[in-house]
Design a protein around this motif. Structure first.
Motif, mmCIF file in Angstrom:
data_model
loop_
_atom_site.group_PDB
_atom_site.id
_atom_site.type_symbol
_atom_site.label_atom_id
_atom_site.label_comp_id
_atom_site.label_asym_id
_atom_site.label_seq_id
_atom_site.Cartn_x
_atom_site.Cartn_y
_atom_site.Cartn_z
ATOM 1 N N HIS A 1 61.842 52.942 -77.725
ATOM 2 C CA HIS A 1 62.623 51.827 -77.541
ATOM 3 C C HIS A 1 64.225 52.298 -77.203
ATOM 4 C CE1 HIS A 1 59.405 49.943 -79.286
ATOM 5 N NE2 HIS A 1 59.592 48.887 -78.369
ATOM 6 N N PHE A 2 64.829 51.937 -76.186
ATOM 7 C CA PHE A 2 66.106 52.184 -76.261
ATOM 8 C C PHE A 2 66.877 51.106 -77.093
ATOM 9 C CE2 PHE A 2 64.723 53.576 -71.773
ATOM 10 C CZ PHE A 2 64.933 54.781 -71.831
ATOM 11 N N ARG A 3 68.266 51.372 -77.204
ATOM 12 C CA ARG A 3 69.047 50.435 -78.261
ATOM 13 C C ARG A 3 69.067 49.392 -77.658
ATOM 14 N NH1 ARG A 3 74.123 54.279 -80.232
ATOM 15 N NH2 ARG A 3 73.440 56.331 -79.215
ATOM 16 N N GLY B 1 71.482 55.818 -67.020
ATOM 17 C CA GLY B 1 71.787 57.322 -66.646
ATOM 18 C C GLY B 1 72.003 57.927 -68.056
ATOM 19 N N ASP B 2 71.451 57.491 -69.377
ATOM 20 C CA ASP B 2 71.537 58.036 -70.665
ATOM 21 C C ASP B 2 70.880 59.168 -70.939
ATOM 22 O OD1 ASP B 2 72.602 58.280 -73.176
ATOM 23 O OD2 ASP B 2 72.134 56.395 -73.933
ATOM 24 N N THR B 3 71.109 60.395 -70.262
ATOM 25 C CA THR B 3 70.221 61.576 -70.556
ATOM 26 C C THR B 3 70.491 62.071 -71.957
ATOM 27 O OG1 THR B 3 71.785 62.731 -69.316
ATOM 28 C CG2 THR B 3 70.168 61.947 -68.130
ATOM 29 N N PRO B 4 71.503 61.753 -72.641
ATOM 30 C CA PRO B 4 71.646 62.661 -73.842
ATOM 31 C C PRO B 4 70.604 61.586 -74.739
ATOM 32 C CG PRO B 4 73.751 62.170 -73.201
ATOM 33 C CD PRO B 4 72.842 61.775 -72.000
ATOM 34 N N GLU B 5 70.216 60.261 -74.854
ATOM 35 C CA GLU B 5 69.247 59.633 -75.351
ATOM 36 C C GLU B 5 68.043 60.084 -75.158
ATOM 37 O OE1 GLU B 5 70.962 57.751 -77.639
ATOM 38 O OE2 GLU B 5 70.535 55.649 -77.208
ATOM 39 N N ASN C 1 64.124 56.376 -64.330
ATOM 40 C CA ASN C 1 65.235 57.002 -63.632
ATOM 41 C C ASN C 1 66.111 57.932 -64.736
ATOM 42 O OD1 ASN C 1 67.351 57.083 -61.366
ATOM 43 N ND2 ASN C 1 68.641 56.508 -63.225
ATOM 44 N N ALA C 2 66.168 57.426 -65.842
ATOM 45 C CA ALA C 2 66.622 58.341 -66.940
ATOM 46 C C ALA C 2 66.063 59.666 -67.057
ATOM 47 C CB ALA C 2 66.888 57.503 -68.208
ATOM 48 N N LEU C 3 64.573 59.341 -67.193
ATOM 49 C CA LEU C 3 63.862 60.957 -67.526
ATOM 50 C C LEU C 3 64.275 61.675 -66.452
ATOM 51 C CD1 LEU C 3 61.732 62.381 -68.961
ATOM 52 C CD2 LEU C 3 59.987 61.010 -67.682
ATOM 53 N N LEU C 4 63.948 61.260 -65.165
ATOM 54 C CA LEU C 4 64.190 62.137 -63.842
ATOM 55 C C LEU C 4 65.604 62.676 -63.863
ATOM 56 C CD1 LEU C 4 62.300 60.138 -61.317
ATOM 57 C CD2 LEU C 4 61.442 62.080 -62.407
ATOM 58 N N LYS C 5 66.372 62.143 -64.148
ATOM 59 C CA LYS C 5 67.876 62.519 -64.201
ATOM 60 C C LYS C 5 67.936 63.397 -65.279
ATOM 61 C CE LYS C 5 72.829 60.711 -64.489
ATOM 62 N NZ LYS C 5 73.181 61.434 -66.044
ATOM 63 N N TYR C 6 67.432 63.363 -66.379
ATOM 64 C CA TYR C 6 67.426 64.400 -67.514
ATOM 65 C C TYR C 6 66.745 65.857 -67.034
ATOM 66 C CZ TYR C 6 65.564 66.912 -71.326
ATOM 67 O OH TYR C 6 65.041 68.168 -72.293
ATOM 68 N N LEU C 7 65.568 65.547 -66.470
ATOM 69 C CA LEU C 7 64.875 66.584 -65.869
ATOM 70 C C LEU C 7 65.537 67.336 -64.865
ATOM 71 C CD1 LEU C 7 61.061 65.034 -65.588
ATOM 72 C CD2 LEU C 7 62.243 66.617 -67.295
ATOM 73 N N TRP D 1 76.253 53.013 -60.749
ATOM 74 C CA TRP D 1 75.095 53.094 -59.969
ATOM 75 C C TRP D 1 74.917 54.641 -59.267
ATOM 76 C CZ3 TRP D 1 75.058 47.718 -57.045
ATOM 77 C CH2 TRP D 1 74.858 46.961 -57.846
ATOM 78 N N THR D 2 76.039 54.819 -58.652
ATOM 79 C CA THR D 2 76.113 55.928 -58.063
ATOM 80 C C THR D 2 75.997 57.453 -58.919
ATOM 81 O OG1 THR D 2 77.650 55.283 -56.339
ATOM 82 C CG2 THR D 2 77.573 57.611 -56.589
ATOM 83 N N ARG D 3 76.793 57.333 -60.348
ATOM 84 C CA ARG D 3 76.645 58.533 -60.878
ATOM 85 C C ARG D 3 75.366 58.787 -61.752
ATOM 86 N NH1 ARG D 3 82.109 58.057 -64.196
ATOM 87 N NH2 ARG D 3 81.260 59.652 -65.250
ATOM 88 N N ALA D 4 74.894 57.538 -61.893
ATOM 89 C CA ALA D 4 73.491 57.424 -62.852
ATOM 90 C C ALA D 4 72.319 57.662 -62.149
ATOM 91 C CB ALA D 4 73.433 56.070 -63.663
ATOM 92 N N SER D 5 72.317 57.651 -60.897
ATOM 93 C CA SER D 5 71.119 57.724 -59.930
ATOM 94 C C SER D 5 70.582 59.178 -60.144
ATOM 95 C CB SER D 5 71.514 57.602 -58.404
ATOM 96 O OG SER D 5 71.835 56.442 -58.242
ATOM 97 N N SER D 6 69.166 59.166 -60.156
ATOM 98 C CA SER D 6 68.565 60.608 -60.417
ATOM 99 C C SER D 6 68.055 61.055 -59.064
ATOM 100 C CB SER D 6 67.089 60.301 -61.155
ATOM 101 O OG SER D 6 66.142 59.354 -60.313
#
Length: 361
Positions: free
Chosen positions: A133-135, A151-155, A182-188, A282-287
């Motif tokens: 679960h996210f915060r 875009g919370d890739t550290p999480e 999206n967050a998972l793909l951005k992290y990868l 939106w722009t900076r958090a997009s994967s």
């Protein structure tokens, strides 16, 4: 070379036509099994916490590790968990197993229809499943003024590393749904060839081009009056709760007047998480710009009739690396993919994920 393409279709039944119907029916009416979980609370270095709901062989939500009946946990009643994890529970989980960690979508959690159907399917195959679960999404308000964002890739990284520490002998896979995808793909994509504690990953109904998806949700009639209204119903209440806990940090009057996700992200999400405004967020958090950097075997599944994700925003073969498999069936809706005779079921999506993970072993 670019991404590989899967041209197969999701067999959506004729009695459920169109992306809106497939999305809404799957979320509200399609049949699926119900799963109860055991909850773990992960305390974070910044003073906040994350809750993970676990299920798997040897883990019994209604019984304690010694076999005694679990006491009623009133605080957990509105959640997908039935009790809290005990230290002895970890020894009861298989040391050598297949395991899946799932990252939910906007305002989702372990009670979401996709979480329930995926967890039940994989648990029945002998897998351990953790719903991360996210915060603020576990049924408990988080302790900080900030919340979660796409875009919370550290999480994502901290949750993956925590899951690996809990079951170091497991063969871990990850799946992300919508925002979580999206967050998972951005992290990868950011990790590239770096060390990733996973065998493979999958992302479903992903808004990879957040500006395009944000405009669709904020500027179209159904986006504003149906989907945004649905999400804002709970988000507005959470933000007003934070305004009480952190006086002066949030404009209460503007919060009460929120009507679109763009307004939400301009008012709260962007400034609270280090962005100038909604468009900057939106722009900076997009994967999407990072898909070429993915080196882990990854399935990206998006229906082309998804009412929240414009078809024109979906990646093509040249937009992603050859570690990626793009599956874009014509039908399915957003986190829907209901199949079968009326009243339908949600088995196709977990089976699709399992089939992909099986090919990566």
């Amino acid at each position: 070379m670019g991404a590989h393409i899967d041209a197969s279709q999701c067999p959506v039944p004729g009695w459920l036509p169109g992306g809106h119907a497939q999305t809404l029916y799957s979320a509200l009416f399609a049949q699926h099994h119900h799963v109860h979980f055991v909850r773990e609370r992960l305390e974070l270095a910044d003073g906040d916490f994350l809750d993970l709901d676990w299920c798997g062989p040897g883990l019994h939500p209604e019984r304690l590790p010694d076999g005694a009946a679990a006491p009623h946990e009133a605080a957990l009643a509105p959640t997908g968990a039935r009790r809290w994890m005990h230290d002895d529970d970890w020894a009861r989980l298989p040391a050598d197993c297949d395991a899946l960690i799932l990252f939910h979508g906007l305002e989702g959690g372990s009670l979401s229809h996709y979480s329930q159907s995926i967890a039940h399917y994989f648990r029945a195959r002998g897998w351990v499943v953790a719903i991360a679960h996210f915060r603020g999404c576990s049924g408990f308000p988080n302790r900080m003024a900030r919340a979660y964002y796409s875009g919370d890739t550290p999480e994502i990284e901290s949750l993956l590393q925590h899951a690996r520490r809990r079951l170091p002998g497991a063969r871990w896979r990850a799946a992300g749904i919508s925002l979580g995808g999206n967050a998972l793909l951005k992290y990868l994509g950011e990790a590239g060839a770096g060390a990733i504690p996973l065998e493979a990953a999958a992302a479903v109904s992903v808004p990879m081009d957040l500006p395009a998806c944000g405009r669709k949700l904020s500027d179209t009639f159904l986006g504003r009056h149906l989907y945004s209204r649905y999400f804002l119903r709970t988000i507005r209440r959470k933000i007003l709760g934070k305004a009480d806990s952190f006086p002066g940090s949030i404009d209460v009057m503007r919060t009460q007047q929120l009507r679109t996700l763009r307004e939400l992200d301009d008012l709260y999400t962007a400034p609270m998480h280090g962005y100038r405004n909604a468009l900057d967020y939106w722009t900076r958090a997009s994967s999407l710009p990072l898909l070429q950097g993915i080196r882990l075997p990854t399935l990206i599944l998006n229906a082309r009739n998804d009412p929240l994700v414009p078809q024109a925003s979906l990646p093509g073969s040249r937009d992603a690396s050859d570690a990626v498999l793009l599956h874009q069936p014509a039908q399915g809706g957003h986190t829907g993919f209901a199949t079968g005779a009326f009243p339908g079921n949600l088995l196709w999506l977990p089976a699709r994920l399992a089939g992909y993970f099986d090919t990566m072993t």
